[in-house]
Design a protein around this motif. Structure first.
Motif, PDB file in Angstrom:
ATOM      1  N   ASN A  98       0.814  -1.213  -0.121  1.00  0.00           N
ATOM      2  CA  ASN A  98      -0.118   0.091  -0.020  1.00  0.00           C
ATOM      3  C   ASN A  98       0.821   1.233   0.000  1.00  0.00           C
ATOM      4  OD1 ASN A  98      -2.717  -0.601  -0.111  1.00  0.00           O
ATOM      5  ND2 ASN A  98      -2.669  -1.490   2.047  1.00  0.00           N
ATOM      6  N   SER A  99       2.047   1.212  -0.523  1.00  0.00           N
ATOM      7  CA  SER A  99       3.320   2.262  -0.253  1.00  0.00           C
ATOM      8  C   SER A  99       2.601   3.345  -1.297  1.00  0.00           C
ATOM      9  CB  SER A  99       4.486   1.833  -0.704  1.00  0.00           C
ATOM     10  OG  SER A  99       4.380   1.330  -1.993  1.00  0.00           O
ATOM     11  N   LYS A 100       1.954   3.104  -2.194  1.00  0.00           N
ATOM     12  CA  LYS A 100       1.399   4.190  -3.001  1.00  0.00           C
ATOM     13  C   LYS A 100      -0.157   4.297  -3.005  1.00  0.00           C
ATOM     14  CE  LYS A 100       5.129   5.134  -5.447  1.00  0.00           C
ATOM     15  NZ  LYS A 100       6.228   5.074  -4.354  1.00  0.00           N
ATOM     16  N   VAL A 101      -0.716   4.095  -1.689  1.00  0.00           N
ATOM     17  CA  VAL A 101      -2.122   4.221  -1.616  1.00  0.00           C
ATOM     18  C   VAL A 101      -2.688   5.491  -1.943  1.00  0.00           C
ATOM     19  CG1 VAL A 101      -2.180   4.654   0.957  1.00  0.00           C
ATOM     20  CG2 VAL A 101      -4.024   3.404  -0.130  1.00  0.00           C
ATOM     21  N   ARG A 102      -3.791   5.470  -2.609  1.00  0.00           N
ATOM     22  CA  ARG A 102      -4.428   6.659  -2.879  1.00  0.00           C
ATOM     23  C   ARG A 102      -5.864   6.475  -3.189  1.00  0.00           C
ATOM     24  NH1 ARG A 102      -3.630  12.768  -3.163  1.00  0.00           N
ATOM     25  NH2 ARG A 102      -5.694  13.129  -3.464  1.00  0.00           N
ATOM     26  N   ILE A 103      -6.937   6.990  -2.083  1.00  0.00           N
ATOM     27  CA  ILE A 103      -8.329   6.680  -2.431  1.00  0.00           C
ATOM     28  C   ILE A 103      -8.899   8.194  -2.233  1.00  0.00           C
ATOM     29  CG2 ILE A 103     -10.537   5.936  -1.738  1.00  0.00           C
ATOM     30  CD1 ILE A 103      -9.100   3.100  -0.649  1.00  0.00           C
ATOM     31  N   ASP A 104      -9.427   8.759  -3.331  1.00  0.00           N
ATOM     32  CA  ASP A 104     -10.222  10.073  -3.146  1.00  0.00           C
ATOM     33  C   ASP A 104     -11.580   9.920  -2.944  1.00  0.00           C
ATOM     34  OD1 ASP A 104      -7.972  11.773  -3.921  1.00  0.00           O
ATOM     35  OD2 ASP A 104      -8.097  11.031  -6.080  1.00  0.00           O
ATOM     36  N   LYS A 105     -12.094  11.086  -2.448  1.00  0.00           N
ATOM     37  CA  LYS A 105     -13.564  10.957  -2.007  1.00  0.00           C
ATOM     38  C   LYS A 105     -14.021   9.923  -1.021  1.00  0.00           C
ATOM     39  CE  LYS A 105     -14.976  13.541  -6.260  1.00  0.00           C
ATOM     40  NZ  LYS A 105     -15.650  13.171  -7.367  1.00  0.00           N
ATOM     41  N   LEU A 106     -13.212   9.614  -0.086  1.00  0.00           N
ATOM     42  CA  LEU A 106     -13.384   8.318   0.716  1.00  0.00           C
ATOM     43  C   LEU A 106     -14.616   8.393   1.350  1.00  0.00           C
ATOM     44  CD1 LEU A 106     -11.673   6.027   1.987  1.00  0.00           C
ATOM     45  CD2 LEU A 106     -11.026   7.655   3.697  1.00  0.00           C
ATOM     46  N   ASP A 107     -15.090   9.535   2.075  1.00  0.00           N
ATOM     47  CA  ASP A 107     -16.188   9.836   2.726  1.00  0.00           C
ATOM     48  C   ASP A 107     -17.530   9.397   1.624  1.00  0.00           C
ATOM     49  OD1 ASP A 107     -15.459  12.077   1.452  1.00  0.00           O
ATOM     50  OD2 ASP A 107     -16.091  13.397   2.957  1.00  0.00           O
ATOM     51  N   LYS A 163       8.598   2.681   6.568  1.00  0.00           N
ATOM     52  CA  LYS A 163       9.241   3.753   6.716  1.00  0.00           C
ATOM     53  C   LYS A 163       8.689   5.318   6.790  1.00  0.00           C
ATOM     54  CE  LYS A 163      13.281   1.057   6.257  1.00  0.00           C
ATOM     55  NZ  LYS A 163      14.387   0.631   5.112  1.00  0.00           N
ATOM     56  N   GLY A 164       7.591   5.164   6.203  1.00  0.00           N
ATOM     57  CA  GLY A 164       6.679   6.379   6.172  1.00  0.00           C
ATOM     58  C   GLY A 164       5.729   6.438   6.877  1.00  0.00           C
ATOM     59  N   PHE A 165       4.456   6.974   6.291  1.00  0.00           N
ATOM     60  CA  PHE A 165       3.225   7.103   7.159  1.00  0.00           C
ATOM     61  C   PHE A 165       2.019   7.048   5.897  1.00  0.00           C
ATOM     62  CE2 PHE A 165       2.503  11.716   6.731  1.00  0.00           C
ATOM     63  CZ  PHE A 165       3.752  12.007   6.362  1.00  0.00           C
ATOM     64  N   VAL A 166       0.816   6.741   6.749  1.00  0.00           N
ATOM     65  CA  VAL A 166      -0.360   7.028   5.830  1.00  0.00           C
ATOM     66  C   VAL A 166      -1.231   7.866   6.410  1.00  0.00           C
ATOM     67  CG1 VAL A 166      -0.335   4.767   4.248  1.00  0.00           C
ATOM     68  CG2 VAL A 166      -1.361   4.695   6.652  1.00  0.00           C
ATOM     69  N   MET A 167      -2.214   8.531   5.802  1.00  0.00           N
ATOM     70  CA  MET A 167      -3.090   9.440   6.561  1.00  0.00           C
ATOM     71  C   MET A 167      -4.374   9.472   5.867  1.00  0.00           C
ATOM     72  SD  MET A 167      -1.260  12.798   5.513  1.00  0.00           S
ATOM     73  CE  MET A 167      -0.449  12.948   3.815  1.00  0.00           C
ATOM     74  N   ILE A 168      -5.403  10.073   6.423  1.00  0.00           N
ATOM     75  CA  ILE A 168      -6.675  10.417   5.972  1.00  0.00           C
ATOM     76  C   ILE A 168      -6.707  11.972   6.077  1.00  0.00           C
ATOM     77  CG2 ILE A 168      -9.257  10.301   5.851  1.00  0.00           C
ATOM     78  CD1 ILE A 168      -9.012   7.551   6.910  1.00  0.00           C
ATOM     79  N   GLN A 169      -6.725  12.670   4.821  1.00  0.00           N
ATOM     80  CA  GLN A 169      -6.727  14.167   5.069  1.00  0.00           C
ATOM     81  C   GLN A 169      -7.495  14.772   4.078  1.00  0.00           C
ATOM     82  OE1 GLN A 169      -3.282  15.709   2.555  1.00  0.00           O
ATOM     83  NE2 GLN A 169      -3.131  17.600   3.985  1.00  0.00           N
ATOM     84  N   ARG A 170      -8.141  15.708   4.910  1.00  0.00           N
ATOM     85  CA  ARG A 170      -9.407  16.704   4.076  1.00  0.00           C
ATOM     86  C   ARG A 170      -8.325  17.763   3.325  1.00  0.00           C
ATOM     87  NH1 ARG A 170     -14.366  16.015   2.927  1.00  0.00           N
ATOM     88  NH2 ARG A 170     -14.976  15.200   5.286  1.00  0.00           N
ATOM     89  N   GLU A 171      -8.359  17.671   2.127  1.00  0.00           N
ATOM     90  CA  GLU A 171      -7.336  18.428   1.355  1.00  0.00           C
ATOM     91  C   GLU A 171      -8.144  19.717   0.961  1.00  0.00           C
ATOM     92  OE1 GLU A 171      -6.936  15.838  -1.984  1.00  0.00           O
ATOM     93  OE2 GLU A 171      -5.138  15.089  -1.378  1.00  0.00           O
ATOM     94  N   SER A 176      -9.151  21.247  -1.439  1.00  0.00           N
ATOM     95  CA  SER A 176     -10.251  21.406  -2.397  1.00  0.00           C
ATOM     96  C   SER A 176     -11.571  20.568  -1.729  1.00  0.00           C
ATOM     97  CB  SER A 176      -9.870  20.318  -3.484  1.00  0.00           C
ATOM     98  OG  SER A 176      -9.729  19.042  -2.978  1.00  0.00           O
ATOM     99  N   GLY A 177     -11.448  19.973  -0.570  1.00  0.00           N
ATOM    100  CA  GLY A 177     -12.524  19.478   0.251  1.00  0.00           C
ATOM    101  C   GLY A 177     -12.599  17.888  -0.116  1.00  0.00           C
ATOM    102  N   ASN A 178     -11.709  17.389  -0.877  1.00  0.00           N
ATOM    103  CA  ASN A 178     -11.556  15.840  -1.041  1.00  0.00           C
ATOM    104  C   ASN A 178     -10.950  15.344   0.065  1.00  0.00           C
ATOM    105  OD1 ASN A 178     -11.246  13.629  -1.988  1.00  0.00           O
ATOM    106  ND2 ASN A 178      -9.337  14.186  -3.064  1.00  0.00           N
ATOM    107  N   LEU A 179     -11.522  14.200   0.574  1.00  0.00           N
ATOM    108  CA  LEU A 179     -11.212  13.639   1.588  1.00  0.00           C
ATOM    109  C   LEU A 179     -10.471  12.475   1.237  1.00  0.00           C
ATOM    110  CD1 LEU A 179     -11.298  13.424   4.951  1.00  0.00           C
ATOM    111  CD2 LEU A 179     -13.048  11.599   4.617  1.00  0.00           C
TER     112      LEU A 179
END
Lengths: 369, 355
Positions: A74-83, A344-352, A354-357
């Motif tokens: 999951n090192s390149k994980v990316r899911i937009d509009k998660l909510d 060695k990094g981190f993952v996060m859920i971020q409200r960008e 633009s409003g995109n979660l």
């Protein structure tokens, strides 16, 4: 000679098969079935793929064996509009769903997200190829322990109503213990409890008191928002972030059942801010604490600074909005709502902005020296 | 010729008989409720329906569009889909089944009981400036998601007071999901904390404010119809611990089931008080009954389930019983360094005699 060789090989094979089938001591009490999880307030991974769920509604901690999920990248994980995606899955409006936690299983890099629906139904999701998959909770290998409530046990009314509700704020696992911090709906304080794992009848609880650095004259009760356990100068400590932002450390050995334990305040992270999540990340040559906040960017504290800071903040902070104590670096990530270490990094859920979660990875570049 | 006619007639009969079957294959019957979608009149129950949130056209259902979670049970001639959580009222849904698109929308029933605020505590029109908590009693279980975004305080000019309410991720809610605890930002209410120094206390003595509760949904996702408002005045901060020895007990009469009444001289915190007392008789038997608050939460009354038949009784109070400013029987909420109470819990009790 041939026969002897066959016997030796057979013996070796049988020994191997016994050890392969042997249940790990941590999973001896696990049974298959439905643990009846009615809420998921906080989750954390222990060893061997065991996920611990803090379930306030059923006043229980549930340990689920998720080791069967295969190692993934999951090192390149990316899911937009998660909510929106989660709302779609539940056929609900976005304001009917709440992401309560997000964790990574450090042993196989699977990412899990816990969700509560407005009807009170919990849902556990796993990320697979940047898509969300449900993790069925009605037929799993599990064990669980009731969270005994010190307050309600001492006084339940005659109709059996629960007097005080104890909501799990955060949960962590360390060295055979599940640690929980909780909030009460009646008192402004934090109860901290430690439950042996594998579960037995023993449960210890106490309260962790702090001296508020910003508070020149008055001691304070306050709820712990998020915490972790970390090795500081060779000693296991609880590093707790309070709702009013101080970062406090308590040696684990000082936390005694039923007693107030006073911690050492090592940092003020700025007023008007509430910490949301705190994680420990290690890269090849660096060791950091990352803290996400309600009203400040993601913060990075170096463990070297943490270990060399021997003082305790007891003087009021005089500069408005100032942060004092252990130095930290503001990282260029704001509105980080959920956070966990990933390799060695981190993952996060971020409200960008633009409003995109977004569920996304944070590069280890930010953590290299 | 007659044979040809017979053959044609038979063919016609066959076609007529086949029409219902052909029709049923082309038009399965759908029925909808909050808990199920049922598809009847199908010949192949192996086809699984997919249901989506919203009124979607074919081109909108892309690979990334997620179908609603649920269980599909396939029986002879019918399929039943049960969503993981019940469908919402007044929400559009799309069913894709056998390459056909069907839409449904469940209308909210005419007699639907909308969620409302039944009451708030403190119920008094005047509260101390260092008030710590409100409790909101709802008519039915609430949707807890981001609940604190729906609670605001306005000043006299109608401006929302910033950072008035402490925002917890998980709602502090009673077991029945109907009583919500709202903390007034303690960082502002507690003296000398930075938020207190920078922004001042949330409420200022002598001023009038309005509590506004709006937009809260019930667990079915239906929003409250009307805003709830309560105006209140702010009095001097309360920096005195409640003292049970100043309270006045009016004992009931012996061999009656009359109320025991305790005048507490000040409004108390609803949540920490209402379930924090116990009465025992001289033999240490617990007296069963119900506690109630009246007179703006300043009077406690106890209705026993049986008659008072002993001479003397004792009321025990939980040390964590609080007044409106979070001062409890053990300690002030806001106290000086060095006054930290020990871990030994004191016992607080009052005796009364029944004549």
């Amino acid at each position: 000679m041939k026969t002897l060789l066959v016997i030796i090989i057979s013996l070796l094979l049988s020994i191997t098969s016994i050890s392969a089938n042997e249940t790990s001591p941590l999973k001896v009490g696990f049974t298959a079935g439905n643990p009846e999880v009615t809420s998921i307030n906080a989750i954390t991974f222990g060893p061997e793929g065991i996920l611990f769920i803090g379930d306030s509604k059923s006043a229980q901690v549930v340990a689920i064996d998720l080791s069967a999920h295969a190692k993934t990248d999951n090192s390149k994980v990316r899911i937009d509009k998660l909510d929106q995606q989660i709302a779609d899955m539940l056929g609900a409006a976005i304001d009917q769903i709440q992401i309560t936690d997000m964790v990574v299983n450090p042993e196989n890099n699977n990412i899990y997200i816990s969700v509560m629906h407005g009807s009170g139904n919990p849902l556990l999701l796993r990320v697979e190829n940047n898509a969300l998959k449900t993790v069925a909770l009605d037929n799993v290998s599990f064990t669980k322990s009731e969270i005994t409530d010190p307050v309600s046990n001492e006084a339940k009314d005659r109709r059996g109503r629960q007097l005080r509700r104890w909501a799990v704020a955060d949960i962590k696992y360390t060295n055979g213990k599940v640690l929980l911090s909780g909030l009460s709906n009646k008192e402004f304080a934090s109860t901290f409890r430690s439950i042996d794992f594998p579960f037995n009848k023993k449960q210890n609880y106490g309260s962790l008191e702090i001296y508020h650095a910003a508070h020149g004259k008055y001691e304070t009760h306050a709820p712990i928002k998020t915490f972790l356990t970390a090795d500081i100068s060779g000693v296991t400590h609880i590093v707790a972030a309070y709702t009013c932002t101080p970062l406090v450390v308590f040696p684990m050995s000082d936390v005694k059942p039923g007693e107030h334990t006073k911690g050492r305040t090592i940092a003020e992270l700025g007023s008007g801010n509430s910490p949301l999540d705190i994680v420990e990340v290690k890269s090849d040559n660096a060791h950091y604490l990352l803290i996400s906040n309600s009203n400040r960017p993601l913060m990075r504290l170096d463990f070297d600074d943490l270990e060399s800071f021997k003082a305790s903040l007891t003087e009021p902070v005089t500069i408005k909005g100032a942060a004092v104590g252990v130095d930290y670096v503001n990282m260029p990530f704001v509105n980080v709502q959920q956070l966990d270490a990933y390799d060695k990094g981190f993952v996060m859920i971020q409200r960008e902005s633009s409003g995109n979660l977004a569920l996304k990875h944070g590069s280890s570049w930010w953590l290299s020296k | 010729m007659r044979t040809h006619f017979k053959k044609a007639l038979l063919l016609l009969l066959f076609i007529i008989c086949s029409i219902p079957e052909m029709f049923s294959q082309a038009s399965p019957e759908f029925s909808f409720s909050r808990n199920h979608v049922i598809i009847k009149g199908i010949d192949d129950s192996n086809k699984v329906p997919k249901i989506y949130r919203g009124h979607l056209l074919e081109e909108e259902i892309t690979k990334t569009r997620t179908a609603i979670l649920g269980k599909t049970i396939q029986e002879k001639g019918r399929i039943r889909f049960t969503p993981f959580v019940p469908f919402n009222w007044e929400q559009d849904y799309t069913i894709v089944y056998n390459r056909t698109y069907t839409y449904f929308h469940l209308k909210i029933p005419d007699d639907y009981q909308f969620i409302s605020v039944k009451g708030v505590y403190p119920s008094a029109d005047e509260v101390p400036a260092n008030l710590l908590k409100w409790y909101v009693q709802f008519s039915k279980p609430i949707n807890e998601t981001a609940i604190y975004d729906h609670i605001h305080f306005l000043n006299r000019s109608g401006d929302t007071i910033p950072r008035a309410v402490l925002d917890f991720t998980n709602a502090l809610i009673s077991e029945d999901s109907k009583l919500l605890t709202v903390w007034i930002e303690p960082g502002r209410q507690k003296r000398d904390l930075i938020p207190n120094q920078e922004l001042g206390p949330v409420f200022e003595e002598g001023k009038t404010y309005t509590l506004v509760i709006s937009g809260i949904k019930d667990q079915a996702g239906v929003q409250m119809k009307d805003h709830f408002t309560k105006q209140f005045q702010v009095a001097k901060a309360d920096r005195q611990q409640p003292d049970i020895h100043s309270w006045k007990i009016t004992p009931p009469k012996r061999n009656t089931q009359l109320q025991l009444i305790i005048d507490c001289k000040e409004s108390l915190d609803y949540g920490s008080t209402i379930e924090s007392m116990q009465i025992v008789d001289s033999n240490n038997n617990l007296i069963e009954g119900n506690w109630q608050f009246s007179n703006k939460e300043s009077t406690l009354s106890f209705n026993p389930l049986k008659k008072w038949n002993k001479e003397s009784y004792t009321v025990f109070f939980n040390p964590k019983l609080e007044d409106l400013a979070g001062n409890n029987l053990d300690r002030l909420f806001d106290r000086k360094v060095g006054e930290l109470s020990s871990s030994v819990v004191s016992e607080y009790s009052l005796n009364f005699k029944v004549q």
